[in-house]
Design a protein around this motif. Structure first.
Motif, PDB file in Angstrom:
ATOM      1  N   PHE A 150       0.812  -1.220   0.000  1.00  0.00           N
ATOM      2  CA  PHE A 150       0.000   0.000   0.000  1.00  0.00           C
ATOM      3  C   PHE A 150       0.848   1.274   0.000  1.00  0.00           C
ATOM      4  O   PHE A 150       0.422   2.302  -0.517  1.00  0.00           O
ATOM      5  N   THR A 151       2.048   1.218   0.578  1.00  0.00           N
ATOM      6  CA  THR A 151       2.920   2.399   0.568  1.00  0.00           C
ATOM      7  C   THR A 151       3.722   2.505  -0.720  1.00  0.00           C
ATOM      8  O   THR A 151       4.297   3.556  -1.004  1.00  0.00           O
ATOM      9  N   SER A 152       3.762   1.432  -1.508  1.00  0.00           N
ATOM     10  CA  SER A 152       4.640   1.418  -2.675  1.00  0.00           C
ATOM     11  C   SER A 152       3.973   0.737  -3.852  1.00  0.00           C
ATOM     12  O   SER A 152       2.882   0.177  -3.750  1.00  0.00           O
ATOM     13  N   ASP A 153       4.646   0.780  -4.980  1.00  0.00           N
ATOM     14  CA  ASP A 153       4.242   0.071  -6.186  1.00  0.00           C
ATOM     15  C   ASP A 153       5.514  -0.444  -6.841  1.00  0.00           C
ATOM     16  O   ASP A 153       6.626  -0.204  -6.343  1.00  0.00           O
ATOM     17  N   ALA A 154       5.371  -1.128  -7.967  1.00  0.00           N
ATOM     18  CA  ALA A 154       6.517  -1.785  -8.574  1.00  0.00           C
ATOM     19  C   ALA A 154       7.688  -0.829  -8.801  1.00  0.00           C
ATOM     20  O   ALA A 154       8.848  -1.170  -8.535  1.00  0.00           O
ATOM     21  N   TYR A 155       7.421   0.378  -9.305  1.00  0.00           N
ATOM     22  CA  TYR A 155       8.470   1.366  -9.565  1.00  0.00           C
ATOM     23  C   TYR A 155       8.300   2.602  -8.679  1.00  0.00           C
ATOM     24  O   TYR A 155       8.675   3.705  -9.053  1.00  0.00           O
ATOM     25  N   ASP A 156       7.771   2.384  -7.492  1.00  0.00           N
ATOM     26  CA  ASP A 156       7.560   3.500  -6.555  1.00  0.00           C
ATOM     27  C   ASP A 156       7.728   2.960  -5.137  1.00  0.00           C
ATOM     28  O   ASP A 156       6.761   2.763  -4.408  1.00  0.00           O
ATOM     29  N   THR A 157       8.971   2.705  -4.751  1.00  0.00           N
ATOM     30  CA  THR A 157       9.267   2.069  -3.473  1.00  0.00           C
ATOM     31  C   THR A 157       9.358   3.106  -2.366  1.00  0.00           C
ATOM     32  O   THR A 157      10.298   3.896  -2.309  1.00  0.00           O
ATOM     33  N   VAL A 158       8.372   3.094  -1.472  1.00  0.00           N
ATOM     34  CA  VAL A 158       8.331   4.027  -0.350  1.00  0.00           C
ATOM     35  C   VAL A 158       8.324   3.230   0.952  1.00  0.00           C
ATOM     36  O   VAL A 158       7.464   2.369   1.161  1.00  0.00           O
ATOM     37  N   VAL A 159       9.306   3.510   1.813  1.00  0.00           N
ATOM     38  CA  VAL A 159       9.419   2.872   3.123  1.00  0.00           C
ATOM     39  C   VAL A 159       9.706   3.954   4.157  1.00  0.00           C
ATOM     40  O   VAL A 159       9.792   5.146   3.824  1.00  0.00           O
ATOM     41  N   TYR A 160       9.858   3.544   5.423  1.00  0.00           N
ATOM     42  CA  TYR A 160      10.146   4.493   6.498  1.00  0.00           C
ATOM     43  C   TYR A 160      11.410   4.058   7.225  1.00  0.00           C
ATOM     44  O   TYR A 160      11.642   2.855   7.410  1.00  0.00           O
ATOM     45  N   ASP A 161      12.218   5.035   7.644  1.00  0.00           N
ATOM     46  CA  ASP A 161      13.465   4.696   8.322  1.00  0.00           C
ATOM     47  C   ASP A 161      13.266   4.596   9.827  1.00  0.00           C
ATOM     48  O   ASP A 161      12.136   4.696  10.335  1.00  0.00           O
ATOM     49  N   VAL A 162      14.353   4.430  10.555  1.00  0.00           N
ATOM     50  CA  VAL A 162      14.288   4.202  11.998  1.00  0.00           C
ATOM     51  C   VAL A 162      13.688   5.385  12.748  1.00  0.00           C
ATOM     52  O   VAL A 162      13.156   5.236  13.854  1.00  0.00           O
ATOM     53  N   ASP A 163      13.743   6.568  12.132  1.00  0.00           N
ATOM     54  CA  ASP A 163      13.177   7.778  12.744  1.00  0.00           C
ATOM     55  C   ASP A 163      11.805   8.134  12.174  1.00  0.00           C
ATOM     56  O   ASP A 163      11.355   9.276  12.299  1.00  0.00           O
TER      57      ASP A 163
END
Length: 436
Positions: free
Chosen positions: A106-119
């Motif tokens: 839900f946060t990303s797609d095949a060519y749209d990688t969205v994640v969250y870091d430790v902060d």
């Protein structure tokens, strides 16, 4: 399509290391299966019996165990054990380094990688999603060359992309796969969505295998490969809506059987191990392989003794739970698959009563096309499996012993076996050699 051409890196490393041929998820659903891998427990023991239930902050996890032994710990990719994105620190299982999303689809797609870091900062990574996460894993390994570390990389692929109900392979890959597609007999017969989804799924698998090879190459170039244990496995498989209205949530082989290899110190030249391995064994195996005491809270077992000696004692069957879409339980031996389903609540962790749903002879019917449940000639086999299943339930589910209602008797016409044949089959199952 030949299997080796689809996953040459997996196949090569499995041959050189240890291939856990009979490997299964304990629950064919993302969140529950992830909880089993992180804790070495079944989903009803972790409390994460369905999706959407966060892992308890006080859970004994693989990350906490490694950290307690002085290892750096990191997590990259899909988590699915939190309550929101970004995942609160109290719901991260104890991982110190973090570059992930709870619901990566839900946060990303095949060519749209969205994640969250430790902060909790949003990070958009470049490249096709498999490559983006692999690049992050390579960076982590490079930055921790001088540290003992445990890194868990959780790819989404080859999971479908939820909001489009598609399997978005890298550009051009699906067309290539469709041009030389091999379709398993169960999918060819039952169809489901495989007629338009299988090419994309295979394309995802191909790119994932390429990324796996690239990660191993990176470790080799950093002179870390000989000192690193690598496990490749999956949380579940996919039956392409051939068994129910979902893609998994079924105990058929197409949903529960997963590819698993281990390579590195202690696992080189382990060969093909046919002992029945489960996702509850992931954490104990890796902890034991590092020379760390396995926490007593873990239900699973380390497979390492069997790798060293293929005739070492091991379980004769594996246990499955389902607690979403349906509430069900199943058991698999080397030959038989036996499953039961509750007639009641479909969103409950367990049931007081189940009804027999299926029985498959995997030796003669590996794609589970002929359901033998209720056939009177197989009643003795079903009774043996029923007793085994009830023992698992009593051991795992707080001593509860539910009722299992027998399927309506069916009198066979084509299946005509002697009672002595069935008794022999049950006895041979108990004495099965893991190498046979």
């Amino acid at each position: 399509m030949q299997h080796g051409r689809l996953t040459p890196n997996f196949d090569r490393l499995a041959r050189a290391g240890t291939h856990l041929y009979h490997s299964f998820t304990s629950q064919p659903l993302c969140g529950p299966a992830h909880s089993s891998m992180q804790t070495g427990q079944f989903a009803t023991q972790t409390g994460c019996f369905r999706n959407g239930i966060p892992l308890a902050d006080d859970a004994v996890t693989i990350a906490k165990t490694f950290a307690g032994a002085g290892y750096k710990t990191g997590y990259i990719g899909k988590w699915h054990l939190g309550g929101a994105d970004p995942v609160p620190k109290t719901e991260r299982g104890g991982y110190q380094s973090w570059l992930a999303a709870n619901l990566l689809e839900f946060t990303s797609d095949a060519y749209d990688t969205v994640v969250y870091d430790v902060d909790d900062q949003r990070r958009k990574l470049p490249g096709y999603r498999v490559d983006a996460l692999t690049d992050a894993a390579i960076r982590y390994c490079d930055e921790h060359q001088s540290d003992p570390f445990f890194l868990f990389v959780s790819f989404l692929e080859p999971h479908h992309q939820n909001h489009t109900d598609a399997y978005p392979a890298p550009d051009g890959y699906a067309d290539e796969m469709n041009a030389r597609l091999w379709t398993p007999p169960d999918l060819a017969t039952l169809k489901g969505t495989s007629t338009w989804h299988l090419g994309g799924n295979y394309g995802m698998v191909k790119r994932l295998d390429e990324a796996f090879g690239r990660l191993v190459d990176a470790l080799k170039s950093l002179d870390m490969l000989d000192d690193t244990i690598i496990m490749f496995t999956s949380d579940h498989a996919c039956h392409f809506k051939t068994r129910n209205s979902e893609y998994k949530r079924s105990c058929h082989e197409s949903a529960v059987r997963v590819p698993t290899l281990i390579t590195g110190p202690g696992f080189q030249s382990g060969g093909q191990v046919r002992a029945l391995f489960s996702t509850i064994d992931v954490a104990p195996t890796l902890i034991d392989a590092a020379g760390i005491a396995v926490p007593q809270e873990m239900t699973g077992q380390s497979i390492l003794p069997v790798v060293r000696n293929h005739r070492a004692p091991w379980r004769d069957d594996v246990f499955f739970q389902i607690s979403e879409t349906e509430t069900g339980r199943a058991l698999r031996t080397h030959r038989w698959k036996y499953g039961v389903t509750s007639a009641y609540d479909r969103d409950a962790p367990r049931s007081d009563a189940y009804r027999e749903s299926y029985l498959y002879d995997l030796d003669n019917d590996p794609y589970e096309m002929v359901n033998l449940v209720g056939l009177t000639s197989f009643r003795e086999v079903a009774d043996d499996l029923k007793a085994r299943l009830l023992r698992w339930i009593a051991d795992v589910e707080e001593g509860q012993v539910p009722e299992i209602l027998e399927a309506k008797p069916r009198f066979p016409r084509q299946f005509r076996l002697n009672a002595s044949d069935l008794i022999g089959a049950v006895d041979r199952e108990r004495d099965v050699d893991p190498l046979e």
